[in-house]
Design a protein around this motif. Structure first.
Motif, short mmCIF file in Angstrom:
data_model
loop_
_atom_site.label_atom_id
_atom_site.label_comp_id
_atom_site.label_asym_id
_atom_site.label_seq_id
_atom_site.Cartn_x
_atom_site.Cartn_y
_atom_site.Cartn_z
N ALA A 299 -103.34 30.99 -29.17
CA ALA A 299 -103.29 30.57 -27.77
C ALA A 299 -101.87 30.18 -27.39
O ALA A 299 -101.07 29.74 -28.23
N LEU A 300 -101.54 30.35 -26.12
CA LEU A 300 -100.23 29.95 -25.64
C LEU A 300 -100.14 28.42 -25.61
O LEU A 300 -101.16 27.73 -25.60
N THR A 301 -98.91 27.92 -25.60
CA THR A 301 -98.71 26.48 -25.76
C THR A 301 -97.87 25.88 -24.64
O THR A 301 -97.13 26.57 -23.94
N LEU A 302 -98.00 24.56 -24.52
CA LEU A 302 -97.12 23.74 -23.71
C LEU A 302 -96.39 22.81 -24.66
O LEU A 302 -96.99 22.27 -25.60
N LEU A 303 -95.10 22.59 -24.43
CA LEU A 303 -94.31 21.71 -25.28
C LEU A 303 -93.46 20.79 -24.42
O LEU A 303 -93.16 21.09 -23.27
N TYR B 185 -95.64 28.43 -19.69
CA TYR B 185 -96.09 29.43 -18.72
C TYR B 185 -97.23 30.25 -19.31
O TYR B 185 -97.22 30.61 -20.49
N VAL B 186 -98.20 30.56 -18.46
CA VAL B 186 -99.33 31.41 -18.85
C VAL B 186 -99.57 32.43 -17.75
O VAL B 186 -99.58 32.07 -16.55
N ASN B 187 -99.74 33.68 -18.15
CA ASN B 187 -100.10 34.73 -17.20
C ASN B 187 -101.61 34.88 -17.18
O ASN B 187 -102.23 35.24 -18.19
N PHE B 188 -102.22 34.57 -16.06
CA PHE B 188 -103.67 34.75 -15.89
C PHE B 188 -103.89 36.05 -15.13
O PHE B 188 -103.43 36.20 -13.98
N ASP B 189 -104.59 36.99 -15.75
CA ASP B 189 -104.80 38.28 -15.09
C ASP B 189 -105.96 38.25 -14.12
O ASP B 189 -106.25 39.26 -13.44
N ALA B 190 -106.63 37.11 -14.03
CA ALA B 190 -107.73 36.97 -13.07
C ALA B 190 -107.99 35.48 -12.88
O ALA B 190 -107.55 34.64 -13.67
N THR C 209 -92.31 39.32 -20.81
CA THR C 209 -91.05 39.05 -20.13
C THR C 209 -91.09 39.67 -18.73
O THR C 209 -91.89 40.57 -18.44
N PHE C 210 -90.18 39.18 -17.87
CA PHE C 210 -89.96 39.78 -16.57
C PHE C 210 -88.73 40.68 -16.67
O PHE C 210 -87.70 40.28 -17.23
N ASN C 211 -88.84 41.91 -16.07
CA ASN C 211 -87.76 42.86 -16.16
C ASN C 211 -87.36 43.34 -14.76
O ASN C 211 -88.18 43.38 -13.83
N LEU C 212 -86.10 43.71 -14.62
CA LEU C 212 -85.59 44.21 -13.35
C LEU C 212 -84.30 44.96 -13.61
O LEU C 212 -83.44 44.48 -14.36
N SER D 221 -91.54 32.93 -22.25
CA SER D 221 -92.70 32.89 -23.15
C SER D 221 -92.59 31.82 -24.22
O SER D 221 -93.57 31.55 -24.92
N HIS D 222 -91.42 31.20 -24.36
CA HIS D 222 -91.23 30.15 -25.37
C HIS D 222 -91.03 28.83 -24.64
O HIS D 222 -89.96 28.60 -24.06
N PRO D 223 -92.04 27.97 -24.62
CA PRO D 223 -91.97 26.75 -23.82
C PRO D 223 -90.70 25.94 -24.07
O PRO D 223 -90.32 25.69 -25.22
N THR D 224 -90.04 25.57 -22.98
CA THR D 224 -88.82 24.74 -22.95
C THR D 224 -87.62 25.43 -23.59
O THR D 224 -86.56 24.82 -23.69
#
Length: 554
Positions: free
Chosen positions: A291-295, A307-312, A400-403, A455-458
């Protein structure tokens, strides 16, 4: 008449002659020196103690060499050297007109430490060189051996305050304790000092160490003291005693260490590291380390984030271990007002819609926030200047976000909310990001591949790279890059150019920090050179995110 003048002159001359020969008494008679001087010592062993630091503990006496001059014009040089060194580099003391000299315990300490002695008996050779004040007619005495055992000035540690201390998140960044100690001395190398921290009753085999160099004072923040206490064995949110001492030693490795008294400090610790796993519909309610974490960080106190990406749309809970027990499971208190509860594990926290959310939670205040974000770049280096954001695309595989964007000389930042409530810059001026940080400068106009990694908290990072080709197959060989441009239709960086038989690589920012080679379908950092086997005009593409490239002869 002439005869009378001659008689007068003769008479005066005789008178003067008798006056010159008149006896005024005996002149002093100086005896010749006897050609030697004998040295004796008041002791052959000296075991100095600090209470005698300023008291004479060794007296040297010697005989008169009986030079043919007054004693005030006789010079005596005492030489002291490590035994067996033939007085190669002696410590000296020069005296005149005396037959003895004494050394205090402190003076002997300084002498033997200057020879490199650290502790234990130090055999010394002592002799005397006598001479006239102008160094003529030197006599050398016999050699006397004296064994000196130096004392070491003990280090005394004092704490301010002396405790007890209740450590808190609120004061985490402030100085919690100041350590003060006195200097010691031994050997002939500079001494460094450090604080060692262990649990009371411990043996200091694996202490927490905080070095202070040559300083005789130093402090420790609440964060560092709390972590030291927890490392020493005092559990979070409990009270216990710490044992603290100073270590003094030679060099960075503290050779030949000396330790101070042990001071005791009672502290109450707090939960220093706040870590929540986010478990919910987005990951199939998998309550595991997947599971993703908060730190949190020391600067954020008990406020953890991630951060968490919720697809719905869906819901989730926060857990501090994987047991699902009430003490370690946090949800909403049922009011949906940002209040946490672990009564019965709390209620599921709702996610109103799909999106990329910043989640913050505090187990002390029992609060949380859920902020939807849309990430992009903004600034005078971008096409929208500081007015309009250029949005980035989220890649769920790389998280990640890309541009790809054309940027001019100027600056930019990453922004997640239009009100600027969530934005990142780079105060450190490197690849790291911090909330509200400094603008990120752009010095070269070009097309850039931009990546934002939250994706890596803090521990948020970014990259902004322009790409090119370099190598013996390219027009300027290995000297300079051939710049690539962004092909928006095919979503790759591209270049068309003439190549000769030879080799090439992909390189970012005209430097070798980031360079790609190896297999065109799976490029790697520092990979092998890529080959061109036939001269011609080629179109080459690069996807720096998937690390894939193509080369096609036109």
């Amino acid at each position: 008449m002439k005869n009378i003048v001659k008689i007068i002159i003769a008479t005066v001359g005789i008178a003067l002659m008798f006056a010159a020969c008149q006896k005024e008494g005996d002149l002093p008679l100086y005896k010749a020196g006897k050609g030697s001087v004998e040295l004796t010592s008041s002791a052959t062993t000296v075991a100095a103690v600090m209470v005698d630091a300023d008291k004479p503990v060794l007296t040297l006496n010697w005989s008169w060499p009986n030079y043919a001059t007054d004693s005030v014009n006789q010079k005596f040089i005492v030489q002291i050297a490590p035994a067996g060194t033939n007085f190669e580099k002696p410590v000296t003391r020069t005296l005149k007109g005396v037959q003895s000299t004494s050394f205090t315990a402190k003076e002997l300490n300084t002498i033997v430490f200057g020879f490199g002695t650290v502790s234990g008996p130090s055999p010394l050779d002592v002799r005397l060189i006598s001479s006239y004040a102008n160094n003529n007619e030197q006599y050398q005495s016999n050699t006397v051996n004296v064994v000196v055992t130096p004392y070491i000035v003990p280090v005394t540690l004092a704490l301010n305050p002396t405790g007890p201390l209740t450590l808190t998140f609120e004061n985490a960044a402030s100085n919690a304790v100041t350590f003060n100690w006195n200097a010691t001395a031994f050997g002939n190398l500079p001494l460094n000092y450090a604080i060692q921290i262990d649990k009371a009753g411990g043996d200091f085999k694996t202490p927490v160490v905080k070095a202070f160099g040559t300083a005789l004072t130093g402090g420790i923040t609440g964060t560092d003291l709390n972590r030291a206490a927890i490392s020493a064995g005092i559990a979070p949110n409990t009270t216990g005693d710490l044992a603290i001492r100073v270590i003094a030693g030679q060099g960075d490795k503290f050779a030949n260490p000396v330790y101070s008294n042990v001071a005791t400090l009672k502290v109450t610790t707090y939960l220093d590291v706040v870590k929540f796993w986010v478990v919910g519909a987005y990951n199939g309610w998998d309550n595991s380390d997947k599971a993703l974490t908060l730190l949190n960080t020391p600067s954020t106190g008990a406020n953890a984030e991630g951060y968490v990406n919720f697809d719905a749309a869906g819901d989730f809970k926060l857990v501090t271990n994987h047991s699902w027990d009430d003490a370690h499971t946090f949800g909403d208190d049922g009011t949906n007002t940002g209040k946490l509860s672990n009564v019965g594990g709390g209620k599921n926290i709702p996610v109103p819609a799909a999106g990329y959310y910043l989640i913050k939670a505090n187990p002390l205040t029992m609060t949380y926030t859920l902020t939807p974000t849309i990430w992009g770049i903004i600034g005078d280096a971008t096409k929208g200047l500081w007015n309009d954001q250029t949005n980035m695309t989220y890649n769920p595989t790389s998280m990640t976000f890309n541009l790809a964007a054309h940027m001019t000389a100027g600056a930019f930042k990453f922004r997640g909310t239009s009100d600027w409530g969530v934005n990142y810059g780079s105060t450190a001026g490197n690849a790291t990001l911090d909330a509200g940080g400094s603008n990120i400068p752009v010095t070269v106009e070009s097309d850039y591949a931009i990546t934002l990694d939250l994706s890596h908290p803090t521990a948020y990072t970014y990259s902004a790279n322009r790409w090119g080709l370099i190598g013996s197959a390219t027009p300027d060989a290995w000297n300079s890059d051939q710049n690539m441009t962004w092909d928006a239709a095919n979503k790759v960086f591209t270049i068309t150019l003439d190549l000769i038989v030879g080799e090439y690589k992909f390189r970012a920012n005209d430097a070798w920090d980031i360079n790609l080679g190896g297999d065109l379908t799976a490029l790697t950092q520092n990979g092998g050179n890529l080959a061109v086997t036939a001269a011609g005009n080629y179109t080459i593409t690069l996807d720096p995110w998937t690390l894939k490239a193509t080369i096609k002869k036109n």
